[in-house]
Design a protein around this motif. Structure first.
Motif, PDB file in Angstrom:
ATOM      1  N   PHE A  63       0.789  -1.362  -0.004  1.00 28.22           N
ATOM      2  CA  PHE A  63      -0.448   0.038  -0.504  1.00 28.22           C
ATOM      3  C   PHE A  63       0.830   1.319   0.000  1.00 28.22           C
ATOM      4  CE2 PHE A  63      -2.988  -2.498   1.678  1.00 28.22           C
ATOM      5  CZ  PHE A  63      -4.388  -2.704   0.919  1.00 28.22           C
ATOM      6  N   SER A  64       0.650   1.545  -0.696  1.00 23.27           N
ATOM      7  CA  SER A  64       1.353   3.341  -0.706  1.00 23.27           C
ATOM      8  C   SER A  64       0.309   3.861   0.651  1.00 23.27           C
ATOM      9  CB  SER A  64       1.006   4.107  -1.730  1.00 23.27           C
ATOM     10  OG  SER A  64       0.133   4.687  -2.095  1.00 23.27           O
ATOM     11  N   ILE A  65       0.939   5.284   0.808  1.00 24.11           N
ATOM     12  CA  ILE A  65       0.304   6.031   1.839  1.00 24.11           C
ATOM     13  C   ILE A  65      -0.772   6.728   1.121  1.00 24.11           C
ATOM     14  CG2 ILE A  65       0.453   8.140   3.420  1.00 24.11           C
ATOM     15  CD1 ILE A  65       3.100   8.267   3.529  1.00 24.11           C
ATOM     16  N   ASP A  66      -0.844   6.983  -0.249  1.00 20.97           N
ATOM     17  CA  ASP A  66      -2.124   7.974  -0.857  1.00 20.97           C
ATOM     18  C   ASP A  66      -3.595   6.631  -0.729  1.00 20.97           C
ATOM     19  OD1 ASP A  66      -1.394  10.227  -1.495  1.00 20.97           O
ATOM     20  OD2 ASP A  66      -0.627   9.790  -2.960  1.00 20.97           O
ATOM     21  N   GLU A  67      -3.210   5.272  -0.705  1.00 22.52           N
ATOM     22  CA  GLU A  67      -4.400   4.568  -1.058  1.00 22.52           C
ATOM     23  C   GLU A  67      -4.531   3.709  -0.060  1.00 22.52           C
ATOM     24  OE1 GLU A  67      -2.300   2.078  -4.521  1.00 22.52           O
ATOM     25  OE2 GLU A  67      -1.508   1.045  -3.154  1.00 22.52           O
ATOM     26  N   LEU A  68      -3.806   4.163   0.877  1.00 23.27           N
ATOM     27  CA  LEU A  68      -4.726   3.950   2.660  1.00 23.27           C
ATOM     28  C   LEU A  68      -5.842   4.076   3.453  1.00 23.27           C
ATOM     29  CD1 LEU A  68      -0.982   2.556   4.337  1.00 23.27           C
ATOM     30  CD2 LEU A  68      -2.588   1.022   4.031  1.00 23.27           C
ATOM     31  N   GLN A  69      -5.726   5.821   3.180  1.00 26.46           N
ATOM     32  CA  GLN A  69      -6.646   6.571   3.920  1.00 26.46           C
ATOM     33  C   GLN A  69      -7.818   6.012   3.499  1.00 26.46           C
ATOM     34  OE1 GLN A  69      -6.514   9.190   6.691  1.00 26.46           O
ATOM     35  NE2 GLN A  69      -9.325   7.698   6.283  1.00 26.46           N
ATOM     36  N   ALA A  70      -8.216   5.416   1.796  1.00 30.88           N
ATOM     37  CA  ALA A  70      -9.471   5.239   1.091  1.00 30.88           C
ATOM     38  C   ALA A  70      -9.276   3.494   1.757  1.00 30.88           C
ATOM     39  CB  ALA A  70      -9.494   5.270   0.080  1.00 30.88           C
ATOM     40  N   GLU A  71      -8.839   2.751   2.176  1.00 29.69           N
ATOM     41  CA  GLU A  71      -7.978   1.166   2.824  1.00 29.69           C
ATOM     42  C   GLU A  71      -8.911   1.180   4.380  1.00 29.69           C
ATOM     43  OE1 GLU A  71      -7.832  -2.836   2.079  1.00 29.69           O
ATOM     44  OE2 GLU A  71      -7.462  -1.548   1.065  1.00 29.69           O
ATOM     45  N   VAL A  72      -8.721   2.127   4.878  1.00 28.07           N
ATOM     46  CA  VAL A  72      -8.773   1.877   6.183  1.00 28.07           C
ATOM     47  C   VAL A  72     -10.672   2.198   6.272  1.00 28.07           C
ATOM     48  CG1 VAL A  72      -6.375   2.720   7.485  1.00 28.07           C
ATOM     49  CG2 VAL A  72      -8.545   4.660   7.061  1.00 28.07           C
ATOM     50  N   GLU A  73     -11.488   3.154   5.446  1.00 35.11           N
ATOM     51  CA  GLU A  73     -12.779   3.475   5.979  1.00 35.11           C
ATOM     52  C   GLU A  73     -13.051   1.508   5.754  1.00 35.11           C
ATOM     53  OE1 GLU A  73     -13.609   5.480   6.679  1.00 35.11           O
ATOM     54  OE2 GLU A  73     -11.942   7.154   6.709  1.00 35.11           O
ATOM     55  N   LEU A  74     -12.482   1.172   5.415  1.00 37.36           N
ATOM     56  CA  LEU A  74     -13.771  -0.599   4.832  1.00 37.36           C
ATOM     57  C   LEU A  74     -14.054  -0.758   6.073  1.00 37.36           C
ATOM     58  CD1 LEU A  74     -11.532  -1.896   1.649  1.00 37.36           C
ATOM     59  CD2 LEU A  74     -12.950  -0.330   1.579  1.00 37.36           C
ATOM     60  N   VAL A  75     -13.734  -0.786   7.328  1.00 30.83           N
ATOM     61  CA  VAL A  75     -13.420  -1.810   7.767  1.00 30.83           C
ATOM     62  C   VAL A  75     -14.371  -0.744   9.410  1.00 30.83           C
ATOM     63  CG1 VAL A  75     -11.570  -3.273   8.700  1.00 30.83           C
ATOM     64  CG2 VAL A  75     -11.355  -0.711   9.346  1.00 30.83           C
ATOM     65  N   GLY A  76     -15.903  -1.158  10.049  1.00 30.13           N
ATOM     66  CA  GLY A  76     -16.223  -0.431  10.450  1.00 30.13           C
ATOM     67  C   GLY A  76     -15.593  -0.180  11.990  1.00 30.13           C
ATOM     68  N   TRP A  77     -14.166  -0.878  12.390  1.00 27.36           N
ATOM     69  CA  TRP A  77     -13.923  -0.584  13.893  1.00 27.36           C
ATOM     70  C   TRP A  77     -12.522   1.323  13.877  1.00 27.36           C
ATOM     71  CZ3 TRP A  77     -13.907  -5.521  11.554  1.00 27.36           C
ATOM     72  CH2 TRP A  77     -12.369  -6.235  10.708  1.00 27.36           C
ATOM     73  N   PRO A  78     -12.352   1.242  14.743  1.00 29.01           N
ATOM     74  CA  PRO A  78     -11.085   1.881  14.330  1.00 29.01           C
ATOM     75  C   PRO A  78     -10.232   1.145  13.864  1.00 29.01           C
ATOM     76  CG  PRO A  78     -12.350   2.242  16.521  1.00 29.01           C
ATOM     77  CD  PRO A  78     -13.005   1.148  16.007  1.00 29.01           C
ATOM     78  N   GLU A  79      -9.712   1.507  12.686  1.00 27.81           N
ATOM     79  CA  GLU A  79      -8.390   1.172  12.229  1.00 27.81           C
ATOM     80  C   GLU A  79      -7.798   2.725  11.426  1.00 27.81           C
ATOM     81  OE1 GLU A  79      -7.024  -1.858   9.640  1.00 27.81           O
ATOM     82  OE2 GLU A  79      -8.233  -0.356   7.645  1.00 27.81           O
TER      83      GLU A  79
END
Length: 279
Positions: free
Chosen positions: A89-105
């Motif tokens: 993952f690049s940093i730019d991709e990670l903000q969108a990736e963490v939104e895929l889960v319902g718990w704090p990530e």
């Protein structure tokens, strides 16, 4: 050799908040050398550029990006980018990736600085991460730097345990393990930020530091968090840490609820942050 790494180097230096002269002193170079490298009048050797990046305590992701753009090799991996494009993952991709889960990530770099956080984490902490990232320095985004700020510390029931986790990471660094007696420049900045918070926590930090050994490096590890919401009560999480970008030193931190009560409270916290009902 492209010039993009020079701007990136300036950006990293400015985020830390140090001058060219201070960086030169830390890296054992002349101020004129730093100025010449940043403006393009001279080209550093790999050893000198690595010394500058180490003096800046540059996160691995930034350091590798600068080294590669400057035409130098970076630490090896079993999954090199030319053979496995897009694997990490690049940093730019990670903000969108963490939104895929319902718990704090959220995402930390190898210096424990926050680089991404999903809506659940922001709701739990009561922050807007985009604002925090725009207004805080790198050091101020370090988790240890904020550990003595009341808006966080008052909500962490097992504060000593959580801080011990951060201490164990700092003590286990392969390059220049952190020390309270002789802190390196970056860690000294972190400690100054900590000391600028509530002084009541400084003595607790010292006690935790003395009692906590450096942790064994593992690709995946965990820690426990008990969080108190002033309106809805306590939540219990197990935070699982795993790699997001191994060469870049980026890791996922998943605060996974340990029981149904925590899930229920977390949903109320998220609804409050979204402007929904809180009853």
């Amino acid at each position: 050799m492209g010039a993009s790494w020079r701007q990136k180097l300036r950006d990293v230096r400015q985020r830390v908040g140090i001058s060219q002269s201070e960086l030169a002193e830390r890296a054992g170079l002349s101020q004129e050398s730093i100025r010449a490298y940043e403006t393009g009048r001279r080209r550093p050797t790999r050893a000198r550029l690595a010394a500058i990046l180490q003096a800046l305590e540059a996160p691995a992701y930034d350091a590798n990006e600068i080294l590669e753009a400057a035409g130098f090799s970076t630490p090896s991996t079993l999954f090199p980018a030319d053979e496995y494009p897009g694997f990490f993952f690049s940093i730019d991709e990670l903000q969108a990736e963490v939104e895929l889960v319902g718990w704090p990530e959220f995402i930390l770099n190898n210096t424990t600085e926050l680089v991404a956080a999903n809506a659940a984490a922001q709701a739990l902490w009561g922050i807007d991460f985009a604002t925090e990232r725009a207004t805080r320095t790198r050091v101020q985004l370090n988790l240890l730097s904020v550990a003595s700020q009341r808006q966080f510390a008052d909500r962490i029931v097992n504060w000593d345990e959580c801080v011990a986790t951060l201490v164990s990471v700092f003590k286990a660094r392969q390059i220049s393990p952190a020390s309270l007696d002789e802190p390196d420049p970056y860690f000294a900045e972190v400690l100054r930020e900590f000391a600028d918070g509530d002084p009541a926590f400084l003595a607790r930090l010292v006690r935790v530091w003395v009692a906590t050994p450096g942790r064994d490096a593992k690709v995946r590890w965990s820690y426990r968090v008990v969080w108190r919401d002033e309106e809805f009560g306590e939540m219990r999480f197990l935070c699982m840490v795993g790699p997001a970008n191994e060469p870049g030193g980026l890791s996922f931190n998943d605060w996974q609820p340990l029981d149904a009560e925590t899930w229920a409270v977390l949903e109320q916290v998220k609804a409050r942050a979204a402007g929904g009902h809180t009853g």
